[in-house]
Design an enzyme around this catalytic site. Structure first.
Site, short mmCIF file in Angstrom:
data_model
loop_
_atom_site.label_atom_id
_atom_site.label_comp_id
_atom_site.label_asym_id
_atom_site.label_seq_id
_atom_site.Cartn_x
_atom_site.Cartn_y
_atom_site.Cartn_z
CE LYS A 60 -3.86 5.26 -1.12
NZ LYS A 60 -4.90 5.66 -2.12
CE1 TYR A 65 -3.90 2.27 0.86
CE2 TYR A 65 -2.56 3.03 2.71
CZ TYR A 65 -3.67 3.16 1.89
OH TYR A 65 -4.56 4.19 2.13
N1 LIG Z 1 -9.84 6.23 5.57
C1 LIG Z 1 -8.64 6.74 5.74
O1 LIG Z 1 -8.27 7.21 6.82
C2 LIG Z 1 -7.69 6.82 4.61
C3 LIG Z 1 -6.39 7.23 4.89
C4 LIG Z 1 -5.50 7.38 3.83
C5 LIG Z 1 -5.92 7.09 2.56
N2 LIG Z 1 -7.18 6.66 2.32
C6 LIG Z 1 -7.56 6.38 0.95
O2 LIG Z 1 -8.82 6.97 0.70
C7 LIG Z 1 -9.46 6.23 -0.34
C8 LIG Z 1 -10.88 5.88 0.08
O3 LIG Z 1 -10.81 5.06 1.21
P1 LIG Z 1 -11.99 4.82 2.26
O4 LIG Z 1 -11.37 4.95 3.59
O5 LIG Z 1 -13.18 5.63 1.91
O6 LIG Z 1 -12.25 3.25 2.02
P2 LIG Z 1 -13.59 2.39 1.78
O7 LIG Z 1 -13.16 0.98 1.90
O8 LIG Z 1 -14.68 2.89 2.65
O9 LIG Z 1 -13.97 2.72 0.26
C9 LIG Z 1 -13.16 2.29 -0.81
C10 LIG Z 1 -14.05 1.99 -1.99
O10 LIG Z 1 -13.22 1.60 -3.10
C11 LIG Z 1 -13.88 0.55 -3.77
N3 LIG Z 1 -12.96 -0.26 -4.57
C12 LIG Z 1 -12.07 -1.18 -4.12
N4 LIG Z 1 -11.45 -1.75 -5.16
C13 LIG Z 1 -11.95 -1.19 -6.29
C14 LIG Z 1 -11.71 -1.37 -7.68
N5 LIG Z 1 -10.84 -2.28 -8.13
N6 LIG Z 1 -12.39 -0.60 -8.56
C15 LIG Z 1 -13.30 0.31 -8.12
N7 LIG Z 1 -13.58 0.51 -6.83
C16 LIG Z 1 -12.90 -0.23 -5.92
C17 LIG Z 1 -14.55 -0.25 -2.67
O11 LIG Z 1 -15.58 -1.09 -3.18
C18 LIG Z 1 -15.04 0.85 -1.75
O12 LIG Z 1 -16.36 1.23 -2.05
C19 LIG Z 1 -8.58 5.03 -0.61
O13 LIG Z 1 -7.76 5.28 -1.73
C20 LIG Z 1 -7.72 4.92 0.63
O14 LIG Z 1 -6.50 4.28 0.40
C21 LIG Z 1 -8.07 6.51 3.33
#
Ligand SMILES: NC(=O)c1ccc[n+]([C@@H]2O[C@H](COP(=O)([O-])OP(=O)(O)OC[C@H]3O[C@@H](n4cnc5c(N)ncnc54)[C@H](O)[C@@H]3O)[C@@H](O)[C@H]2O)c1
Length: 245
Positions: free
Chosen positions: A158, A154
């Site tokens: 990223k 990851y």
């Molecule tokens: N939540 C956090 O604190 C956090 C921190 C840093 C980065 N992020 C990043 O933010 C973004 C959103 O994360 P989140 O926390 O809302 O997660 P989440 O799991 O709630 O949502 C992620 C979504 O991506 C979809 N997804 C997964 N694989 C996929 C694919 N191959 N094609 C299309 N859609 C796909 C999933 O079905 C899901 O609906 C991600 O890129 C994550 O890495 C989140």
């Protein structure tokens, strides 16, 4: 969300990973600000429900599949006549120390996060060029900035998104396109998969003392997607309570 800051009336946006979490809230915000929004997600049932809830169009898209990505871009352009904003937010975790990480878990995480951002941005470029403008907002992470135990796959993806953001910003500047990234910290399903003791430890490392609600990511995305942010490109904006400084 009542806090509409920018007017996106007449604009078309695609938000990947829009079925839930940060992507859904970004989609809700852009929709409430007037944009035609396409929520794209691999989870077809959930994205359909999410889109209905916010008045967007739901689309099944696996961001690791170029045909899927091209199809949704074509549909959005066909239906609205344009494409203005893409938010590369789709993501998943396959955590584990690197010596226990399988090829499959390595590859999947690269394909979804980094490959997904590449594929949708590439598909958007012809439309951005034709319109002499566009906005790309990528989603990176603390792990990409600083590394994180158990997340070699990851953090590599990223960190790759940061390099991709900067190169795309340089390549697309000539077309009036800006490319930026946010680094979020929000309570979502993704965070829920982190063990409670690890989560408590992480929260103590956040100067503002808490994880955000996913809605708190929207203002940064709305700003970077706005006309007003037209002189900002290649930036990585942490929206993380100070965690990454
Ligand atoms: N939540 C956090 O604190 C956090 C921190 C840093 C980065 N992020 C990043 O933010 C973004 C959103 O994360 P989140 O926390 O809302 O997660 P989440 O799991 O709630 O949502 C992620 C979504 O991506 C979809 N997804 C997964 N694989 C996929 C694919 N191959 N094609 C299309 N859609 C796909 C999933 O079905 C899901 O609906 C991600 O890129 C994550 O890495 C989140």
């Amino acid at each position: 969300m009542g806090n509409i800051s920018f007017d996106f009336t007449g604009r078309t946006a695609i938000v990947t990973g829009g079925a839930r979490g940060i992507g859904l809230e970004i989609g809700r915000h852009l929709r409430a600000s007037g944009a035609a929004v396409y929520l794209a997600d691999i989870d077809e049932a959930a994205v359909g429900e999410a889109a209905a809830e916010i008045g967007a169009t739901g689309a099944r898209m696996d961001v690791s599949d170029s045909e899927d990505v091209e199809r949704v871009v074509a549909t959005a352009v066909e239906e609205t006549g344009r494409l203005d904003i893409v938010v590369n937010n789709a993501g998943l975790l396959r955590d584990g120390v690197l010596w226990k990480t399988s090829d499959a878990d390595w590859d999947l995480v690269q394909q979804v996060h980094l490959g997904g951002a590449f594929r949708l941005t590439r598909a958007a470029v012809p439309h951005f060029r034709a319109q002499s403008g566009g906005r790309v907002i990528n989603v990176t992470s603390y792990s990409g900035l600083h590394g994180n135990v158990g997340q070699a796959n990851y953090s590599a993806a990223k960190a790759g998104i940061i390099g991709f953001t900067k190169t795309a910003a340089k390549e697309l500047a000539r077309f009036g396109v800006t490319v930026n990234a946010i680094s979020p910290n929000a309570e979502t399903r993704m965070i829920a998969s982190i063990p409670a003791d690890k989560l408590a430890e992480l929260a103590t490392g956040i100067p503002l003392g808490r994880f955000a609600a996913p809605q708190e990511m929207c203002a940064a995305v709305g700003f970077l997607a706005s006309e007003e942010a037209g002189y900002i490109t290649g930036a990585v904006l942490p929206v993380d309570g100070g965690m990454s400084m």
